[in-house]
Design a protein around this motif. Structure first.
Motif, PDB file in Angstrom:
ATOM      1  N   GLN A  96       1.056 -32.557  42.200  1.00 28.43           N
ATOM      2  CA  GLN A  96       0.941 -31.125  41.888  1.00 28.43           C
ATOM      3  C   GLN A  96       2.213 -30.371  42.225  1.00 28.43           C
ATOM      4  O   GLN A  96       2.584 -29.434  41.531  1.00 28.43           O
ATOM      5  N   ALA A  97       2.892 -30.820  43.285  1.00 30.46           N
ATOM      6  CA  ALA A  97       4.126 -30.155  43.713  1.00 30.46           C
ATOM      7  C   ALA A  97       5.325 -30.601  42.878  1.00 30.46           C
ATOM      8  O   ALA A  97       6.400 -30.027  42.985  1.00 30.46           O
ATOM      9  N   GLY A  98       5.125 -31.656  42.066  1.00 32.42           N
ATOM     10  CA  GLY A  98       6.229 -32.156  41.248  1.00 32.42           C
ATOM     11  C   GLY A  98       7.169 -33.074  42.020  1.00 32.42           C
ATOM     12  O   GLY A  98       8.250 -33.395  41.539  1.00 32.42           O
ATOM     13  N   ASN A  99       6.771 -33.503  43.213  1.00 34.47           N
ATOM     14  CA  ASN A  99       7.611 -34.428  43.984  1.00 34.47           C
ATOM     15  C   ASN A  99       7.539 -35.847  43.441  1.00 34.47           C
ATOM     16  O   ASN A  99       8.436 -36.649  43.663  1.00 34.47           O
ATOM     17  N   ILE A 100       6.450 -36.172  42.798  1.00 34.49           N
ATOM     18  CA  ILE A 100       6.301 -37.454  42.116  1.00 34.49           C
ATOM     19  C   ILE A 100       5.782 -37.174  40.708  1.00 34.49           C
ATOM     20  O   ILE A 100       5.268 -36.083  40.440  1.00 34.49           O
ATOM     21  N   ASP A 101       5.918 -38.171  39.824  1.00 36.35           N
ATOM     22  CA  ASP A 101       5.518 -37.958  38.427  1.00 36.35           C
ATOM     23  C   ASP A 101       4.224 -38.676  38.059  1.00 36.35           C
ATOM     24  O   ASP A 101       3.528 -38.280  37.130  1.00 36.35           O
ATOM     25  N   ILE A 102       3.965 -39.786  38.764  1.00 34.93           N
ATOM     26  CA  ILE A 102       2.832 -40.645  38.417  1.00 34.93           C
ATOM     27  C   ILE A 102       2.179 -41.109  39.724  1.00 34.93           C
ATOM     28  O   ILE A 102       2.870 -41.358  40.709  1.00 34.93           O
ATOM     29  N   VAL A 103       0.849 -41.239  39.706  1.00 34.64           N
ATOM     30  CA  VAL A 103       0.145 -41.904  40.815  1.00 34.64           C
ATOM     31  C   VAL A 103      -0.528 -43.142  40.262  1.00 34.64           C
ATOM     32  O   VAL A 103      -1.202 -43.076  39.230  1.00 34.64           O
ATOM     33  N   ILE A 104      -0.288 -44.283  40.912  1.00 34.64           N
ATOM     34  CA  ILE A 104      -1.113 -45.464  40.659  1.00 34.64           C
ATOM     35  C   ILE A 104      -1.399 -46.041  42.028  1.00 34.64           C
ATOM     36  O   ILE A 104      -0.504 -46.421  42.765  1.00 34.64           O
ATOM     37  N   ALA A 105      -2.663 -46.040  42.429  1.00 36.68           N
ATOM     38  CA  ALA A 105      -2.981 -46.332  43.828  1.00 36.68           C
ATOM     39  C   ALA A 105      -4.424 -46.803  43.982  1.00 36.68           C
ATOM     40  O   ALA A 105      -5.094 -46.424  44.941  1.00 36.68           O
ATOM     41  N   GLY A 106      -4.883 -47.613  43.038  1.00 41.03           N
ATOM     42  CA  GLY A 106      -6.293 -48.006  43.087  1.00 41.03           C
ATOM     43  C   GLY A 106      -7.159 -46.763  43.142  1.00 41.03           C
ATOM     44  O   GLY A 106      -8.212 -46.747  43.773  1.00 41.03           O
ATOM     45  N   MET A 107      -6.691 -45.712  42.501  1.00 38.00           N
ATOM     46  CA  MET A 107      -7.343 -44.411  42.622  1.00 38.00           C
ATOM     47  C   MET A 107      -8.508 -44.288  41.655  1.00 38.00           C
ATOM     48  O   MET A 107      -8.362 -44.466  40.449  1.00 38.00           O
ATOM     49  N   THR A 108      -9.654 -43.991  42.219  1.00 34.60           N
ATOM     50  CA  THR A 108     -10.875 -43.811  41.441  1.00 34.60           C
ATOM     51  C   THR A 108     -10.869 -42.435  40.781  1.00 34.60           C
ATOM     52  O   THR A 108     -10.503 -41.449  41.417  1.00 34.60           O
ATOM     53  N   VAL A 109     -11.276 -42.413  39.525  1.00 36.78           N
ATOM     54  CA  VAL A 109     -11.420 -41.127  38.837  1.00 36.78           C
ATOM     55  C   VAL A 109     -12.657 -40.432  39.396  1.00 36.78           C
ATOM     56  O   VAL A 109     -13.757 -40.998  39.374  1.00 36.78           O
ATOM     57  N   THR A 110     -12.490 -39.254  39.930  1.00 40.78           N
ATOM     58  CA  THR A 110     -13.634 -38.445  40.342  1.00 40.78           C
ATOM     59  C   THR A 110     -13.508 -37.090  39.652  1.00 40.78           C
ATOM     60  O   THR A 110     -12.404 -36.719  39.224  1.00 40.78           O
ATOM     61  N   GLU A 111     -14.625 -36.370  39.594  1.00 40.24           N
ATOM     62  CA  GLU A 111     -14.627 -35.074  38.921  1.00 40.24           C
ATOM     63  C   GLU A 111     -13.651 -34.122  39.602  1.00 40.24           C
ATOM     64  O   GLU A 111     -12.887 -33.423  38.940  1.00 40.24           O
ATOM     65  N   GLU A 112     -13.675 -34.156  40.925  1.00 42.99           N
ATOM     66  CA  GLU A 112     -12.821 -33.256  41.695  1.00 42.99           C
ATOM     67  C   GLU A 112     -11.341 -33.554  41.444  1.00 42.99           C
ATOM     68  O   GLU A 112     -10.543 -32.637  41.236  1.00 42.99           O
ATOM     69  N   ARG A 113     -10.987 -34.826  41.466  1.00 44.89           N
ATOM     70  CA  ARG A 113      -9.584 -35.192  41.220  1.00 44.89           C
ATOM     71  C   ARG A 113      -9.185 -34.873  39.780  1.00 44.89           C
ATOM     72  O   ARG A 113      -8.061 -34.424  39.529  1.00 44.89           O
ATOM     73  N   ALA A 114     -10.110 -35.112  38.855  1.00 46.89           N
ATOM     74  CA  ALA A 114      -9.799 -34.875  37.436  1.00 46.89           C
ATOM     75  C   ALA A 114      -9.583 -33.387  37.157  1.00 46.89           C
ATOM     76  O   ALA A 114      -8.965 -33.023  36.153  1.00 46.89           O
ATOM     77  N   ALA A 115     -10.067 -32.539  38.055  1.00 47.24           N
ATOM     78  CA  ALA A 115      -9.820 -31.108  37.908  1.00 47.24           C
ATOM     79  C   ALA A 115      -8.412 -30.759  38.378  1.00 47.24           C
ATOM     80  O   ALA A 115      -7.856 -29.742  37.990  1.00 47.24           O
ATOM     81  N   ALA A 116      -7.833 -31.634  39.196  1.00 43.21           N
ATOM     82  CA  ALA A 116      -6.523 -31.341  39.795  1.00 43.21           C
ATOM     83  C   ALA A 116      -5.358 -32.029  39.074  1.00 43.21           C
ATOM     84  O   ALA A 116      -4.239 -31.532  39.083  1.00 43.21           O
ATOM     85  N   VAL A 117      -5.638 -33.210  38.488  1.00 43.08           N
ATOM     86  CA  VAL A 117      -4.591 -33.992  37.805  1.00 43.08           C
ATOM     87  C   VAL A 117      -5.156 -34.557  36.505  1.00 43.08           C
ATOM     88  O   VAL A 117      -6.361 -34.477  36.271  1.00 43.08           O
ATOM     89  N   ASP A 118      -4.294 -35.127  35.670  1.00 44.33           N
ATOM     90  CA  ASP A 118      -4.761 -35.759  34.427  1.00 44.33           C
ATOM     91  C   ASP A 118      -4.714 -37.279  34.567  1.00 44.33           C
ATOM     92  O   ASP A 118      -3.652 -37.839  34.864  1.00 44.33           O
TER      93      ASP A 118
END
Ligand code: GLN
Length: 264
Positions: A96-118
């Motif tokens: 969100q801060a633009g310090n990184i461009d992509i996250v890949i981290a075994g990250m589960t899609v949740t509704e809350e996260r999907a509201a914050a990132v794509d």
């Protein structure tokens, strides 16, 4: 102008052109072929989550299924990536801060996260499951967590599940740690009675600590992993998604699955 002078001038010009060409090829080719001017997309990962992302003890490099996958995707998409280590709970804020461009981290899609990132499409399906010390005969189900202390990694879906069980009056206390390796250390130390974590990752910690940890109870509902970009960064997301398609179509994806999961 005399014929002689003309020849001299021609020779001079010829020499100049040669020396300029020499300079040119030396000076500009490194820029054209080099990577210095090209955008390098920064990928954030939290490297205590084997086999998805972990630190290679020998080289100190972040490696794993996710790391190889995003590199393969980048190659297919014609972009450059560099993987950086971050705390799991810092990944989305960093996007969100633009310090990184992509996250890949075994990250589960949740509704809350999907509201914050794509998020991109699901590339892996896993489950949360309870783990206990290998000699624990007491905890065999969610109900057996009654009055128990559960260890989790901060900001994870395992942490959410543990808090949910606490609010239901089952779990007594939730202890939160920054990294998954510490979560398992505290389980083996007896600081916590149980752990809630993604099963494929727990299986690796079981293999690394033979006879110390075991899975118990039924797996919880599914966890769908996807990479993410900042909200609205459709340009990058489209590139990555097209890259993923290509990595799947070429058989590279299956190759990585074989390498890290033995063809699961
Ligand atoms: N899949 C879990 C989550 O998304 C855990 C991820 C992790 O610890 N790297 O919360």
């Amino acid at each position: 102008m005399s014929r002689r002078n003309k020849i001299w001038i021609l020779l001079l010009i010829f020499g100049l052109v040669l020396s300029l060409a020499g300079c040119g090829s030396g000076g500009t080719s490194s820029q054209q072929e080099g990577t210095a001017g090209d955008k390098v997309y920064i990928v954030g990962a939290e490297p205590t989550f084997p086999p998805f992302e972990y630190t290679d003890e020998a080289t100190g490099e972040i490696v794993g299924f996710d790391v190889d996958l995003i590199k393969a995707i980048a190659e297919a998409a014609g972009i450059q990536v560099e993987v950086q280590s971050l705390g799991f709970d810092g990944l989305i804020p960093a996007l969100q801060a633009g310090n990184i461009d992509i996250v890949i981290a075994g990250m589960t899609v949740t509704e809350e996260r999907a509201a914050a990132v794509d998020f991109g499409p699901t590339y892996w399906e896993a489950y949360l499951q309870i783990a206990v010390a290998a000699d624990n005969e007491e905890i065999k189900s969610v109900e057996d967590l009654q009055g128990k202390t559960v260890g989790v990694q901060i900001g994870t879906t395992g942490a959410l599940k543990a808090e949910e069980l606490k609010s239901e009056g089952i779990v007594k206390e939730v202890k939160t740690y920054n990294t998954v390796d510490v979560v398992f250390l505290e389980l083996m130390n007896g600081t916590v009675d149980a752990v809630i974590n993604d099963r494929p990752v727990t299986e690796i910690y079981m293999a690394r600590n033979p006879g110390k940890v075991k899975l118990t109870g039924e797996p919880f509902e599914g966890e769908e992993y996807a990479y993410a970009v900042a909200k609205g960064n459709t340009e990058l997301l489209n590139k990555l998604n097209a890259g993923l398609e290509e990595v799947k179509a070429s058989g590279k994806f299956d190759e990585l699955v074989m390498e890290y999961f033995g063809g699961e």
